[in-house]
Design a protein around this motif. Sequence first.
Motif, PDB file in Angstrom:
ATOM      1  N   PRO A 185       2.141   7.625 -10.396  1.00 61.02           N
ATOM      2  CA  PRO A 185       1.604   7.612  -9.041  1.00 61.02           C
ATOM      3  C   PRO A 185       2.011   8.787  -8.169  1.00 61.02           C
ATOM      4  CG  PRO A 185       3.513   6.205  -9.152  1.00 61.02           C
ATOM      5  CD  PRO A 185       3.327   6.759 -10.537  1.00 61.02           C
ATOM      6  N   ASP A 200       9.281   4.844  -1.851  1.00 53.78           N
ATOM      7  CA  ASP A 200       9.981   5.473  -2.967  1.00 53.78           C
ATOM      8  C   ASP A 200      11.369   4.845  -3.002  1.00 53.78           C
ATOM      9  OD1 ASP A 200       7.765   7.120  -3.223  1.00 53.78           O
ATOM     10  OD2 ASP A 200       8.698   8.804  -2.188  1.00 53.78           O
ATOM     11  N   ASP A 251       0.820  -1.216   0.000  1.00 53.39           N
ATOM     12  CA  ASP A 251       0.000   0.000   0.000  1.00 53.39           C
ATOM     13  C   ASP A 251       0.856   1.270   0.000  1.00 53.39           C
ATOM     14  OD1 ASP A 251      -2.325  -1.515   0.024  1.00 53.39           O
ATOM     15  OD2 ASP A 251      -2.423  -1.536   2.221  1.00 53.39           O
ATOM     16  N   GLY A 252       1.938   1.254  -0.771  1.00 53.30           N
ATOM     17  CA  GLY A 252       2.772   2.437  -0.925  1.00 53.30           C
ATOM     18  C   GLY A 252       3.712   2.720   0.229  1.00 53.30           C
ATOM     19  N   ASP A 286       5.764   5.660  -4.525  1.00 52.52           N
ATOM     20  CA  ASP A 286       4.545   5.317  -3.782  1.00 52.52           C
ATOM     21  C   ASP A 286       4.129   3.861  -4.030  1.00 52.52           C
ATOM     22  OD1 ASP A 286       4.526   7.868  -2.807  1.00 52.52           O
ATOM     23  OD2 ASP A 286       3.041   8.618  -4.225  1.00 52.52           O
ATOM     24  N   GLY A 287       5.116   2.972  -4.118  1.00 54.83           N
ATOM     25  CA  GLY A 287       4.834   1.553  -4.251  1.00 54.83           C
ATOM     26  C   GLY A 287       4.534   1.079  -5.658  1.00 54.83           C
ATOM     27  N   GLU A 288       4.722   1.930  -6.669  1.00 54.95           N
ATOM     28  CA  GLU A 288       4.444   1.541  -8.048  1.00 54.95           C
ATOM     29  C   GLU A 288       5.684   1.755  -8.917  1.00 54.95           C
ATOM     30  OE1 GLU A 288       0.754   2.777  -9.834  1.00 54.95           O
ATOM     31  OE2 GLU A 288      -0.076   3.345  -7.886  1.00 54.95           O
ATOM     32  N   ASN A 338       6.930  12.523  -7.188  1.00 53.81           N
ATOM     33  CA  ASN A 338       6.419  13.438  -6.169  1.00 53.81           C
ATOM     34  C   ASN A 338       7.068  14.801  -6.346  1.00 53.81           C
ATOM     35  OD1 ASN A 338       4.940  11.334  -4.729  1.00 53.81           O
ATOM     36  ND2 ASN A 338       6.956  10.575  -4.103  1.00 53.81           N
ATOM     37  N   ASP A 373       7.732   5.988   3.190  1.00 57.55           N
ATOM     38  CA  ASP A 373       7.138   5.889   1.853  1.00 57.55           C
ATOM     39  C   ASP A 373       7.953   4.933   0.984  1.00 57.55           C
ATOM     40  OD1 ASP A 373       5.276   7.734   2.639  1.00 57.55           O
ATOM     41  OD2 ASP A 373       6.164   9.416   1.541  1.00 57.55           O
TER      42      ASP A 373
END
Length: 532
Positions: A521, A475, A28-29, A506-508, A140, A473
């Motif tokens: 993301p 990242d 979940d990121g 973010d987990g992607e 980000n 996070d």
Amino acid sequence: MSDIVFTDARIVDGTGSPSFRGHVAVRDGIIERVTRGAPPDGDRIVDLNGAVLAPGFVEAHSHSDFEVFADPKLTPKAHQGITTEILGQDGLGPAPVSAERADEWSARMWALSGSVESAPTFESMGAYLDAVDEARPALNLGILAGHGTIRHEVLGMEGRTATADELEEMQALLRESLDDGCLGLSTGLIYHPQIHSDTDELRALCEVLSPTNRPFVAHIRSEGHWLFEAMYEFISVGYETDVPLHLSHFKLSGRKQHGKAELAVSFLEIAREMGVDITADQYPYIAGSTSLSAVLPPWAHGEGEARTLELLSDPESRARMAADIKEFRIPFWENDAGTVGWENIRIADVGSERTKLEGMTVSEIAESRDCNPLDACLDLLVEEELDVRIVIFLGREDDVETIFKSPLTCVGSDGLVSKNPHPRLYGTYPKILDEFVRERNLVSLEEAVRKMTALPARIYGLQSKGVLREGMDADLVSFRPEWVATDSSYDSPKRLPTGIDHVVVDGEFVIHDGVQTDRRPGETVRSEPYTD
């Protein structure tokens, strides 16, 4: 069960601690687990086979403010392992700009924005950040409030100091921008209009900034002839207002200062002994990049672009410019031409189709036109209506190395997007991993990663980024330190690096096996609302 599990990773956690072999699980990121034991179960297992896994790189000095709308995937940055960029640098940003000021400021920003066809402006930083989120960036993005933007909103392009009432208006606009989520305040004291501000103006703005503990980020008044005077002014403002300081693209420009990097670094160290929280960022090149109009004296910018073009065609004004450049008659003015010489100012790109000029120095253009370099420069600015960007060779390798080795220095590309950008736009982070770590052994791999992750995250108050630790996070960047390299050069700058395999935001995955995905993301990073 975790979403992604990275197994058999050489974990470089961003703190500067020695690396270790282990596994990292993401859900979940968020980084769910970091372990040396048996790898956790996951929906997706990525075997790194001993490759480095580190926090995603946090770029301390970026100019993607408008490029995010043209290329939301932020291709040159994503391929370097960057997962967060800090925008709004050098005091020049997209907001707050009222409708009546919009055209003038958009034109000002467009000259710096490079490839985008227009530079949109916004009435508030909140509106800008909302627009960025709507663009769905891959990375980000956080932003600084811009001194120049705020000053322009109050004074326009007037070349004078602010009155007491105008200072209060500027302070109010800064409070609003901080309340909208800006991570700090930036200025660029060689750029118009903030070049006309005095030290009292800087103090007044920092008094607003002080209660937030957010940084004052500065391209100081001079990095060349007046370097140490400019550093003294910057440090004194931080000392007197108790504001964290961050020095943009720390360098020594021109022969007068070459070889004095240890002395310059000592200014930062002494300031810290005095209680000033000061840091710096740096790009790993001896050349910088800006607009050619930056070589003009401050008075040539005072009433906007139309008036500047008139002055460039006036013989008396040209004579005055020549004397100002040759004799250093204006204290604190950066005077790049006088400091580094016309032979070290190279045309990167021009607005027209006259591409034969691109790659030539001003001295070479002057020789081809059988005129002196100043006339060649001023004629070119008139012909291109100021739309000329340059690469300026101003430093020395040993000074770059000394500044990089300081534990107070982090990394930022300062890359401007254009037809023929500085190679730092595509090559900053791989160049450090290749040349500064692998080839020259200036610092350890762990220390280099700290300069790219935990240090800039700390500077900008990004509490959940910059360290590979449970609860942070997700990242992340994975790379092969023995293979990382860049072919980006001054002649062929748009070259993607090699050796950076995976980039996760973010987990992607935004980069997977070296190929950019369609995932976007990213989101804006905003500070808490302003409190005084």
